[in-house]
Write a protein that holds these residues in place. Structure first.
Motif, PDB file in Angstrom:
ATOM      1  N   LEU A 352      -7.253  60.118  28.434  1.00 42.08           N
ATOM      2  CA  LEU A 352      -8.248  58.853  28.367  1.00 42.08           C
ATOM      3  C   LEU A 352      -7.796  57.775  27.720  1.00 42.08           C
ATOM      4  N   GLU A 353      -8.098  56.501  28.023  1.00 42.11           N
ATOM      5  CA  GLU A 353      -7.867  55.249  27.250  1.00 42.11           C
ATOM      6  C   GLU A 353      -9.278  54.830  26.665  1.00 42.11           C
ATOM      7  N   PRO A 354      -9.297  54.048  25.676  1.00 40.31           N
ATOM      8  CA  PRO A 354     -10.422  53.564  25.200  1.00 40.31           C
ATOM      9  C   PRO A 354     -11.372  52.845  26.155  1.00 40.31           C
ATOM     10  N   PRO A 355     -12.778  52.962  26.187  1.00 42.23           N
ATOM     11  CA  PRO A 355     -13.547  52.391  27.214  1.00 42.23           C
ATOM     12  C   PRO A 355     -13.221  51.006  27.378  1.00 42.23           C
ATOM     13  N   SER A 356     -13.102  50.083  26.432  1.00 43.18           N
ATOM     14  CA  SER A 356     -12.900  48.990  26.609  1.00 43.18           C
ATOM     15  C   SER A 356     -11.754  48.520  27.253  1.00 43.18           C
ATOM     16  N   VAL A 370      -7.694  54.195  39.074  1.00 42.17           N
ATOM     17  CA  VAL A 370      -7.374  54.900  37.836  1.00 42.17           C
ATOM     18  C   VAL A 370      -7.790  56.314  37.997  1.00 42.17           C
ATOM     19  N   GLU A 371      -7.010  57.310  37.857  1.00 38.35           N
ATOM     20  CA  GLU A 371      -7.396  58.602  37.628  1.00 38.35           C
ATOM     21  C   GLU A 371      -6.967  59.183  36.301  1.00 38.35           C
ATOM     22  N   VAL A 372      -7.954  60.026  35.708  1.00 35.84           N
ATOM     23  CA  VAL A 372      -7.529  60.628  34.686  1.00 35.84           C
ATOM     24  C   VAL A 372      -7.432  62.071  34.563  1.00 35.84           C
ATOM     25  N   LEU A 373      -6.336  62.413  34.386  1.00 30.99           N
ATOM     26  CA  LEU A 373      -5.898  63.873  34.811  1.00 30.99           C
ATOM     27  C   LEU A 373      -6.403  64.924  33.638  1.00 30.99           C
ATOM     28  N   ALA A 374      -6.728  64.467  32.723  1.00 31.71           N
ATOM     29  CA  ALA A 374      -7.291  65.356  31.536  1.00 31.71           C
ATOM     30  C   ALA A 374      -7.888  64.648  30.467  1.00 31.71           C
ATOM     31  N   VAL A 375      -8.823  65.371  29.695  1.00 28.44           N
ATOM     32  CA  VAL A 375      -9.576  64.708  28.481  1.00 28.44           C
ATOM     33  C   VAL A 375      -9.212  65.696  27.497  1.00 28.44           C
ATOM     34  N   ALA A 376      -8.303  65.212  26.542  1.00 34.75           N
ATOM     35  CA  ALA A 376      -7.785  66.244  25.389  1.00 34.75           C
ATOM     36  C   ALA A 376      -8.803  66.304  24.196  1.00 34.75           C
ATOM     37  N   ASP A 377      -8.672  67.252  23.529  1.00 37.55           N
ATOM     38  CA  ASP A 377      -9.726  67.356  22.470  1.00 37.55           C
ATOM     39  C   ASP A 377      -9.022  67.127  21.102  1.00 37.55           C
ATOM     40  N   PRO A 378      -9.800  66.398  20.086  1.00 31.62           N
ATOM     41  CA  PRO A 378     -11.239  66.029  20.078  1.00 31.62           C
ATOM     42  C   PRO A 378     -11.337  64.972  21.150  1.00 31.62           C
ATOM     43  N   ASP A 379     -12.773  65.487  21.731  1.00 30.52           N
ATOM     44  CA  ASP A 379     -12.928  64.614  22.866  1.00 30.52           C
ATOM     45  C   ASP A 379     -13.206  62.872  22.542  1.00 30.52           C
ATOM     46  N   PRO A 380     -12.634  61.995  23.161  1.00 33.17           N
ATOM     47  CA  PRO A 380     -12.437  60.740  22.667  1.00 33.17           C
ATOM     48  C   PRO A 380     -13.734  60.241  23.216  1.00 33.17           C
ATOM     49  N   ARG A 381     -14.348  60.680  24.103  1.00 30.45           N
ATOM     50  CA  ARG A 381     -15.949  60.119  24.609  1.00 30.45           C
ATOM     51  C   ARG A 381     -17.162  60.405  23.583  1.00 30.45           C
ATOM     52  N   GLU A 382     -16.792  61.182  22.508  1.00 28.35           N
ATOM     53  CA  GLU A 382     -17.752  61.435  21.473  1.00 28.35           C
ATOM     54  C   GLU A 382     -17.592  60.531  20.269  1.00 28.35           C
ATOM     55  N   PRO A 383     -18.711  60.030  19.790  1.00 28.89           N
ATOM     56  CA  PRO A 383     -18.439  59.439  18.378  1.00 28.89           C
ATOM     57  C   PRO A 383     -17.692  60.167  17.213  1.00 28.89           C
ATOM     58  N   ARG A 384     -17.131  59.860  16.379  1.00 31.48           N
ATOM     59  CA  ARG A 384     -16.562  60.576  15.362  1.00 31.48           C
ATOM     60  C   ARG A 384     -17.525  61.012  14.294  1.00 31.48           C
ATOM     61  N   GLU A 395     -19.972  58.816  32.537  1.00 32.43           N
ATOM     62  CA  GLU A 395     -20.197  59.868  33.658  1.00 32.43           C
ATOM     63  C   GLU A 395     -18.883  60.419  34.046  1.00 32.43           C
ATOM     64  N   GLY A 396     -18.405  61.479  33.471  1.00 34.39           N
ATOM     65  CA  GLY A 396     -16.913  61.880  33.809  1.00 34.39           C
ATOM     66  C   GLY A 396     -16.204  61.304  32.734  1.00 34.39           C
ATOM     67  N   THR A 397     -15.304  60.349  33.426  1.00 35.76           N
ATOM     68  CA  THR A 397     -14.364  59.605  32.698  1.00 35.76           C
ATOM     69  C   THR A 397     -14.646  58.044  32.702  1.00 35.76           C
ATOM     70  N   ILE A 398     -15.829  57.739  33.228  1.00 36.50           N
ATOM     71  CA  ILE A 398     -16.123  56.421  33.392  1.00 36.50           C
ATOM     72  C   ILE A 398     -17.348  56.024  32.680  1.00 36.50           C
ATOM     73  N   ALA A 399     -16.964  54.821  31.767  1.00 35.57           N
ATOM     74  CA  ALA A 399     -17.719  54.578  30.534  1.00 35.57           C
ATOM     75  C   ALA A 399     -18.592  53.300  31.128  1.00 35.57           C
TER      76      ALA A 399
END
Length: 608
Positions: A352-356, A370-384, A395-399
């Motif tokens: 996953l690339e940055p939401p911006s 755009v298709e995101v094949l995987a979301v690696a850990d630590p999850d970049p969708r979560e605040p640090r 929603e999934g990989t859509i910001a």
């Protein structure tokens, strides 16, 4: 009458001047002649009408008054009347003042200025002072495209040197003007003649500058060395010698000269500026530039402007420009824009690339799949870290933004301010003051709802070639605007600090970088917050390094450059930043985005 037709505008001014003359209204006629001079300073018809006004008034100079807010057209008209009345020196003084006000106008392109016999009626020292006044008003050197309006003064210098071939001051001043206008060989000849006529410190300095422009470094250093021998207390010459040595790769010798100057006066501005610039050039430690910024802030009444800080920051990541973003989604965006929509572009991302970045690409190229094949850990969708200001929801990989759009006023203000480059961090801070009155909700809304670029040359290029850079500009300047939010609040408990720190620890995004840059800028302009900012940046760069051991962090390199720009950063954090910039030893090489940004800036503004 079309306002953009200069010829019609001049003709209208002259018509009104003649009507006023016919009615005997001399002040009104004079006003229109002065306005015509501004539009066409060398047009014969304008000078003929000026002569008619002078004849009708008996040469009344007060029709073209001087004062604190004198109109430049009146100043030039008065100069011509003085010359016609037998006072060319006073006329030249006024033309030189007009050139200082507007160097691009051809104020002196008239026959009396270039007449071969004019210097016979002038005191050579007065002529020299006028030439020096011109030199002080123009860049060194003058860009080629701006030289033509100044060439009449060079003709005056040639004529004066012919009439007064042994006047040392005149020869030196003429050399200085010739050098600025690209006549380097002539500058060397005149300066050398001046020194032979009368060796003086100023003459040797002029000769040194001429030699330096001619590429004769050894001769330049010899002349400047003689200038020091003639006046050991002129520390500006020490700085000139140091600069010349540094420009030729002799940095240790250059610093020796600067240390000699500082030993005489540790606060001498030229030596201080040069010293910090050369020390930064030697080791790249941003502490030298921060110290220089502190000096500039604490000494606002320096004798003249210095460009050392801006020179050191120019084109450097975050010191002088936004760091362009990279990554596969932006590569696909640029390919799609280059193809001008000729085909749909499908992109499969390993991570996953940055939401911006994702939103910028899909907004600019609606046909981008755009298709995101995987979301690696630590999850970049979560605040640090837990934050109050949650800017994105997934929603999934859509910001999608969680905040409403900013007000039209906020959008318009950021359009006027956002830019990919600045002279140095304190200048960027000052430039963002126009956002100080925006509400916090508007500022946060701008971060996730960047407006369209302005209808300017910069805006059109960014929209057509790299929309991501415009989005980053908006985010950077918005976070700088946050620094001006409620500045009456003490830093430690302030809204501006709390919000920026939460943005630093939010979802991994370009906004993270913008918020860190704002904090770094705060540390540049306020020494009292440096330890706090350095601690925040050190923690954030350590977190980036920890995450980077598990997965790729798209913003890691940019944050590392920000760390190196942070005042008083812990040496261990600085070393960690350098490791992040180097990246893995087996990382494939790829063209950097800085090349694109430098080319864009050079094309738009003539800078590299």
């Amino acid at each position: 009458m079309p306002e953009d037709d200069p010829a019609l505008a001049v003709e209208e001014e002259l018509r009104l001047a003649r009507l006023a003359l016919a009615d005997g209204n001399l002040p009104h006629a004079a006003d229109h002649v002065a306005a015509a001079l501004v539009r066409a300073p060398t047009l014969p018809e304008v000078h003929e009408t000026l002569a008619r006004v002078a004849a009708a008034s008996g040469g009344d100079l007060e029709l073209f008054p001087l004062g604190h807010h004198a109109f430049v057209g009146a100043v030039v008209a008065r100069a011509h009347l003085l010359a016609a009345a037998g006072h060319p020196a006073e006329g030249l003084d006024l033309l030189a003042a007009a050139t200082g006000y507007a160097p691009n106008a051809d104020w002196a392109g008239v026959p009396w200025v270039t007449a071969p016999d004019l210097p016979e009626r002038l005191d050579p020292e007065r002529t020299a002072r006028i030439l020096m006044q011109i030199c002080a008003a123009v860049p060194d050197p003058v860009p080629r495209r701006l030289r033509d309006p100044l060439r009449p003064y060079l003709v005056l210098a040639r004529n004066a040197v012919t009439v007064h071939p042994g006047h040392a001051l005149l020869l030196g001043a003429a050399s200085a003007l010739a050098r600025r206008l690209g006549e380097v060989a002539l500058a060397v000849t005149w300066a050398a003649r001046g020194v032979r006529a009368q060796p003086t410190k100023l003459g040797e300095v002029w000769l040194g500058y001429a030699y330096r422009s001619a590429g004769r470094t050894r001769d330049a250093l010899a002349a400047l060395g003689r200038a020091v021998a003639l006046d050991p207390d002129d520390l500006a010459v020490y700085a000139d010698i140091a600069g010349t040595l540094a420009d030729n790769g002799r940095l240790d010798e250059a610093l020796d000269w600067i240390d000699r100057a500082l030993a005489k006066d540790p606060t001498f501005d030229c030596a201080v500026h040069t010293a910090h610039r050369l020390r930064f050039q030697r080791d790249g430690d941003v502490a030298h530039l921060v110290a220089l910024a502190d000096f500039v802030r604490d000494h606002p009444d320096d004798t003249h402007e210095h460009g050392d800080l801006a020179e050191c920051c120019r084109s450097r990541p975050w010191l002088g420009q936004v760091t362009p973003a990279g990554g596969p989604v932006l590569d696909a965006l640029r390919q799609a824009l280059a193809a001008e929509g000729a085909a749909r572009v499908a992109l499969r991302l390993d991570a996953l690339e940055p939401p911006s970045a994702m939103r910028t690409a899909t907004a600019a190229v609606p046909g981008l799949d755009v298709e995101v094949l995987a979301v690696a850990d630590p999850d970049p969708r979560e605040p640090r870290r837990a934050t109050t200001w949650q800017l994105w929801r997934y929603e999934g990989t859509i910001a999608a933004p969680t905040l409403p759009s900013p007000s039209p006023e906020a959008a318009e203000r950021i359009r006027q301010l956002a830019h990919p480059a600045w002279p140095h961090p304190p200048a960027a801070y000052d430039g963002a003051v126009g956002l100080a009155t925006l509400e916090l909700a508007d500022l946060l809304g701008l971060l996730v709802h960047p407006p369209e670029p302005p209808v300017t040359a910069l805006g059109r290029v960014l929209a057509g070639q790299d929309p991501s850079l415009w989005v980053r500009c908006v985010q950077v300047w918005t976070c700088l605007g946050l620094l001006h939010h409620r500045t009456d609040e003490p830093w430690a408990e302030s809204t501006r600090r709390r919000v920026l720190v939460e943005l630093v620890w939010g979802v991994e995004d370009w906004i993270t970088e913008a918020a860190v840059f704002a904090l770094v800028t705060a540390a540049w302009v306020d020494p009292a917050v440096r330890s706090d900012v350095a601690a925040v940046v050190a923690e954030r760069i350590a977190d980036v390094a920890a995450v980077a051991r598990e997965r790729r962090v798209p913003i890691a390199t940019s944050l590392a450059h920000l760390a190196l720009a942070t005042p008083d950063l812990d040496p261990a954090a600085r070393d960690l930043a350098r490791v992040l910039i180097r990246g893995p030893a087996d990382a494939p090489s790829r063209p950097g985005p800085f090349t694109r940004l430098r080319r864009l800036l050079a094309a738009l503004f003539g800078r590299a």
